[in-house]
Design a protein around this motif. Structure first.
Motif, short mmCIF file in Angstrom:
data_model
loop_
_atom_site.label_atom_id
_atom_site.label_comp_id
_atom_site.label_asym_id
_atom_site.label_seq_id
_atom_site.Cartn_x
_atom_site.Cartn_y
_atom_site.Cartn_z
N ASP A 92 0.84 -1.20 0.00
CA ASP A 92 0.00 0.00 0.00
C ASP A 92 0.87 1.25 0.00
O ASP A 92 1.99 1.24 0.54
CB ASP A 92 -0.92 0.03 1.22
N PRO A 93 0.39 2.36 -0.56
CA PRO A 93 1.16 3.60 -0.57
C PRO A 93 1.45 4.12 0.84
O PRO A 93 0.58 4.05 1.72
CB PRO A 93 0.26 4.58 -1.33
N LEU A 129 3.54 7.58 2.63
CA LEU A 129 4.27 8.84 2.47
C LEU A 129 4.69 9.35 3.84
O LEU A 129 4.03 9.10 4.85
CB LEU A 129 3.39 9.91 1.81
N ALA A 150 8.58 8.49 -0.08
CA ALA A 150 7.44 7.84 -0.73
C ALA A 150 7.89 6.45 -1.17
O ALA A 150 8.93 6.33 -1.83
CB ALA A 150 6.95 8.65 -1.93
N ASN A 151 7.15 5.42 -0.79
CA ASN A 151 7.57 4.07 -1.15
C ASN A 151 7.27 3.78 -2.62
O ASN A 151 6.70 4.60 -3.34
CB ASN A 151 6.96 3.02 -0.22
N SER A 198 3.71 4.10 -3.99
CA SER A 198 3.30 5.50 -4.03
C SER A 198 3.81 6.18 -5.29
O SER A 198 3.08 6.91 -5.97
CB SER A 198 3.83 6.25 -2.80
N ARG A 199 5.08 5.92 -5.60
CA ARG A 199 5.66 6.55 -6.79
C ARG A 199 5.03 6.04 -8.07
O ARG A 199 4.89 6.79 -9.05
CB ARG A 199 7.18 6.33 -6.80
N PHE A 252 1.32 7.81 -7.95
CA PHE A 252 1.24 9.28 -7.94
C PHE A 252 2.33 9.96 -8.75
O PHE A 252 2.30 11.17 -8.92
CB PHE A 252 1.29 9.79 -6.49
N TYR A 257 -8.74 9.24 -5.84
CA TYR A 257 -7.68 9.83 -6.66
C TYR A 257 -7.86 9.35 -8.10
O TYR A 257 -7.97 8.16 -8.35
CB TYR A 257 -6.30 9.42 -6.14
N THR A 298 -7.51 6.23 4.15
CA THR A 298 -6.24 6.89 4.47
C THR A 298 -6.17 7.29 5.94
O THR A 298 -7.16 7.71 6.54
CB THR A 298 -6.07 8.14 3.58
N THR A 306 -0.53 6.77 5.52
CA THR A 306 -0.71 5.40 5.02
C THR A 306 -2.04 5.31 4.29
O THR A 306 -3.04 5.84 4.75
CB THR A 306 -0.66 4.38 6.17
N ASP A 320 -5.69 0.69 -0.39
CA ASP A 320 -6.48 0.74 -1.62
C ASP A 320 -7.72 -0.14 -1.47
O ASP A 320 -7.64 -1.37 -1.42
CB ASP A 320 -5.62 0.26 -2.79
#
Length: 468
Positions: free
Chosen positions: A126-127, A129, A140-141, A144-145, A148, A187, A198, A216, A219
């Motif tokens: 999961d994303p 930041l 950002a893991n 995430s990259r 986003f 998003y 989130t 955190t 999704d």
């Protein structure tokens, strides 16, 4: 600037002298006692004190110098993190009392733990930041990259995410109005929409890069989509059954009333009722088929399937239907295809459905091209292309028809889903064929993809792994 430097040098000198006096104080006390009891003369005492002071200064200077360097290194370390290289310490009995060596061992342990922690954070599914006090993203893991953008580091989190709940929660945590905030937000990127559950939480202490809060995201898009599909399924199933039932009910009332003795009307209405009954029968059969496929673990895969023969059989069965709209089916076998284990009747149904759809939705007089070839592994950008490198048979079915908008491509395999177009509404069907095809392909450990452009037309491609 010069005066400040001179003052700093003088202060360092005074500290060094004070340290030497402290180290030599036991010896100074002994010399003082010997002098009081007249065991040595004052000249001897002064000489011995000077000699001892000089020797102590030589011995301790290097030790205290390394200790100063070590203290300075620790201060820098606390401000800039574990990535700072340590100064060079001398080995030996006077090597900062071996304190530096012990600390460097501990630092190596911390560094390894930090690398492990970073690896865990980097590869979370999961994303995640991390943001600093100014609301800038400092970490950002990987996921995430990928979602986003690769360049989100050092960007303002509020500039990237304009969603009101996100910005409100971020402000509350950064201003310490709240320790943690939970919210749901959506998003949208160029290709699809994500829904995230989130949490933004303030960290108990500042982390690397000055991070003071962590974001955190979980999704929940598949869950939301499943709920929507479930709701759509019941609505669509009810609608698909209600329409023929209403028609049949109307015909029955007519036959019982005004057309009771009208033989011509009776024959006409009975024929139309039979058509509607067939429509409902096909719908129920497709629903039962899809349900069985989803409930069973694996389809029976005991048949040795020769893909070349299977495709030729499907093409022969559909040639007449294609010719009715001046379409020609072309089968292009790029390689000699190996055998595979599977359920022949189920795979026949997959390609029958895809080619039949190509006939229905292609422009009149345009060709339908079927291409079969052997590939090393699944296609790139699929969820299997890195983890499963078996040889696969790739069979594509292309037609030149109305291009399918990008937003509809990911939902084509949903039950009852249809692209909202005039051509789609004019074509008969239950809306379950592609869902059944996808389920069968998945049962054979394969994947099915779709692409559509105005230039190249619509292409469905089935990838099936070779077991031999």
């Amino acid at each position: 600037m010069k005066k400040k430097k001179e003052s700093k040098t003088f202060s360092s000198f005074l500290r060094a002298v004070a340290r030497i006096f402290v180290v030599t104080s036991p010896t100074t006390l002994i010399l003082l006692l010997l002098l009081i009891f007249s065991k040595i003369s004052i000249e001897t005492a002064v000489f011995l004190f000077g000699l001892i002071f000089f020797i102590t200064a030589i011995i301790t200077t290097s030790v205290f110098k390394e200790l100063e360097n070590f203290i300075s290194y620790l201060k820098t370390l606390s401000q800039q993190g574990l990535d700072i290289d340590p100064p060079r310490f001398h080995k030996g009995i006077f090597g900062s009392f071996r304190l530096a060596d012990a600390f460097l061992s501990v630092k190596n342990i911390w560094s390894n733990q930090t690398l492990s922690d970073s690896s865990i954070l980097e590869n979370l599914p999961d994303p995640l930041l991390m943001i600093n006090a100014d609301g800038e993203i400092v970490f950002a893991n990987q996921i995430s990259r990928s979602v986003f953008g690769e360049n989100i580091i050092h960007h303002s989190v509020n500039a990237l995410f304009s969603d009101e709940p996100f910005q409100r929660a971020t402000q509350a945590v950064l201003t310490e109005t709240s320790d943690a905030e939970w919210f749901e937000w959506t998003y949208d990127d160029d290709t699809q929409s994500y829904t995230f559950q989130t949490r933004i939480e303030r960290l108990p202490a500042s982390a690397r890069g000055g991070a003071i809060a962590v974001v955190t995201m979980h999704d929940i898009t598949p869950f939301k989509r499943f709920k929507e599909q479930q709701s759509d399924f019941f609505a669509n199933a009810s609608h698909e059954l209600k329409t023929p039932l209403s028609i049949i009910s109307g015909f029955i009332e007519t036959l019982q009333g005004p057309a009771r003795n009208d033989e011509a009307a009776r024959d006409k209405f009975l024929t139309m009722m039979a058509e509607q009954t067939d429509r409902m029968t096909r719908l129920v059969q497709d629903l039962l088929k899809l349900s069985r496929l989803q409930m069973t673990q694996k389809a029976s895969r005991t048949d040795v399937v020769l893909m070349e023969d299977l495709l030729h059989s499907v093409v022969e069965d559909l040639k007449l239907k294609a010719s009715q709209t001046q379409k020609e089916i072309t089968l292009n076998l790029v390689h000699d295809l190996p055998r595979l284990m599977g359920n022949r009747s189920e795979l026949y149904r997959v390609f029958q459905n895809l080619i039949d759809n190509a006939i229905k939705y292609g422009y009149q007089g345009t060709p339908i091209v079927i291409k079969a070839q052997l590939c090393n592994g699944f296609p790139k950008k699929s969820d299997r292309w890195l983890s499963d490198m078996r040889q696969v048979i790739a069979v594509s079915v292309n037609n030149k028809g109305y291009p399918i908008p990008q937003k509809h491509l990911t939902r084509l395999f949903d039950r009852f889903y249809r692209v909202d177009s005039l051509k789609s509404r004019m074509v008969e069907g239950t809306g379950l064929g592609l869902g059944i095809a996808q389920q069968i392909v998945h049962e054979h450990d394969g994947i099915i993809t779709v692409s559509s452009t105005a230039k190249d037309g619509t292409t469905f491609c089935v990838y099936l792994p070779v077991d031999f």
